[in-house]
Design a protein around this motif. Sequence first.
Motif, short mmCIF file in Angstrom:
data_model
loop_
_atom_site.label_atom_id
_atom_site.label_comp_id
_atom_site.label_asym_id
_atom_site.label_seq_id
_atom_site.Cartn_x
_atom_site.Cartn_y
_atom_site.Cartn_z
N UNK A 90 -8.86 -1.55 0.72
CA UNK A 90 -7.42 -1.36 0.82
C UNK A 90 -6.76 -1.17 -0.52
N UNK A 91 -7.55 -1.31 -1.62
CA UNK A 91 -6.99 -1.10 -2.96
C UNK A 91 -6.61 0.36 -3.19
N UNK A 92 -6.98 1.24 -2.27
CA UNK A 92 -6.60 2.65 -2.39
C UNK A 92 -5.10 2.85 -2.20
N UNK A 93 -4.41 1.84 -1.68
CA UNK A 93 -2.97 1.93 -1.50
C UNK A 93 -2.26 1.78 -2.84
N UNK A 94 -1.05 2.34 -2.93
CA UNK A 94 -0.23 2.18 -4.13
C UNK A 94 0.50 0.83 -4.05
N UNK A 95 0.18 -0.12 -4.92
CA UNK A 95 0.73 -1.47 -4.77
C UNK A 95 2.23 -1.56 -5.03
N UNK A 96 2.80 -0.58 -5.72
CA UNK A 96 4.23 -0.63 -6.06
C UNK A 96 5.10 0.03 -4.98
N UNK A 97 4.46 0.65 -3.97
CA UNK A 97 5.20 1.27 -2.88
C UNK A 97 5.15 0.38 -1.65
N UNK A 98 6.21 0.42 -0.86
CA UNK A 98 6.19 -0.32 0.40
C UNK A 98 5.20 0.32 1.37
N UNK A 99 4.94 -0.37 2.47
CA UNK A 99 4.05 0.16 3.50
C UNK A 99 4.53 1.53 3.96
N UNK A 100 5.82 1.63 4.28
CA UNK A 100 6.36 2.90 4.76
C UNK A 100 6.25 3.98 3.69
N UNK A 101 6.54 3.64 2.44
CA UNK A 101 6.46 4.62 1.35
C UNK A 101 5.02 5.09 1.13
N UNK A 102 4.06 4.18 1.30
CA UNK A 102 2.66 4.59 1.21
C UNK A 102 2.32 5.61 2.29
N UNK A 103 2.77 5.37 3.50
CA UNK A 103 2.47 6.28 4.60
C UNK A 103 3.20 7.61 4.43
N UNK A 104 4.37 7.58 3.84
CA UNK A 104 5.13 8.81 3.61
C UNK A 104 4.64 9.61 2.41
#
Length: 288
Positions: A90-104
């Motif tokens: 899950x570290x592939x996610x951007x930690x500074x973005x919210x969940x919704x912002x990551x998906x967008x």
Amino acid sequence: MTGGPAQAAGSTVRIEDVDIRFGDFLAVNGASLDIAAGEFVCLLGPSGCGKSTLLNAVAGFVPPASGRVLVGDRPVTGPDVSRGVVFQSGEALFPWLTVKQNVEFGPRMRKLPKQRRAALAEHYLDMVGLAPSAKRLPGELSGGMRQRVQLARVLANEPTLVLMDEPFGALDAQTRQVMQVELDRIWRESGKTIVFVTHDIGEALLLADRVVTMTAGPAARIKEVYEIALPRPRELTDPDCARLYRRLRDDIGAEVTKTLRAQGLDDGHAGRTPEGAGAAVIGETHGR
């Protein structure tokens, strides 16, 4: 949902006599496989057998030395938004973005209008059961929740093919089982083609329409293709499922034994069923 995504159908995949080399090292040798649109296929084998390497060739990350890969009848020449990849961590996610912002993020990079991006994020967050967590940061989520965000982020790009490289490998056993059930549901709802890499026999049996086993590397080949014609949802304790489990265990165990021999680690029981030396290396993570 008004303004929600028009779901793209899953795509076909054709792997034609593919060799993959890294310098002089032949990792995969002569792999051929056809995958139907909307099918769920698991690549199964011991560590180092070329599962992830073959998946990366389908993703477009690794070019074949010979042969070719086609997705939806188009040759794969590099990464493409139509082929989404879900990684193990899950570290592939951007930690500074919210969940919704990551998906967008993907739709934003594709320059989709703001309303469309929001509709996609809401649709797929609802699909993975994370709509209430849309404003949270990835660091505030459990490992299983982060993997759901990864899947939603991939689906928001509206791929026809989803490639998953041991996405639940880092999760605890209970969370992993929940994620397997959820992935089965999401696959059926989305209609995507999924190619899923795992070394877990039980996981493959619970999820796949077909299980593809691979030989031990180097020069790994596709060894056998198993049709899993069992009704869903599946239980590993079901007699038919248990029989398939034993066949797959013996198949993979034989490859583990070959690896041990090649490494000079064979303890003199090479001919023994994987209930002995082989099973200890494979591991049965479901404990069932």
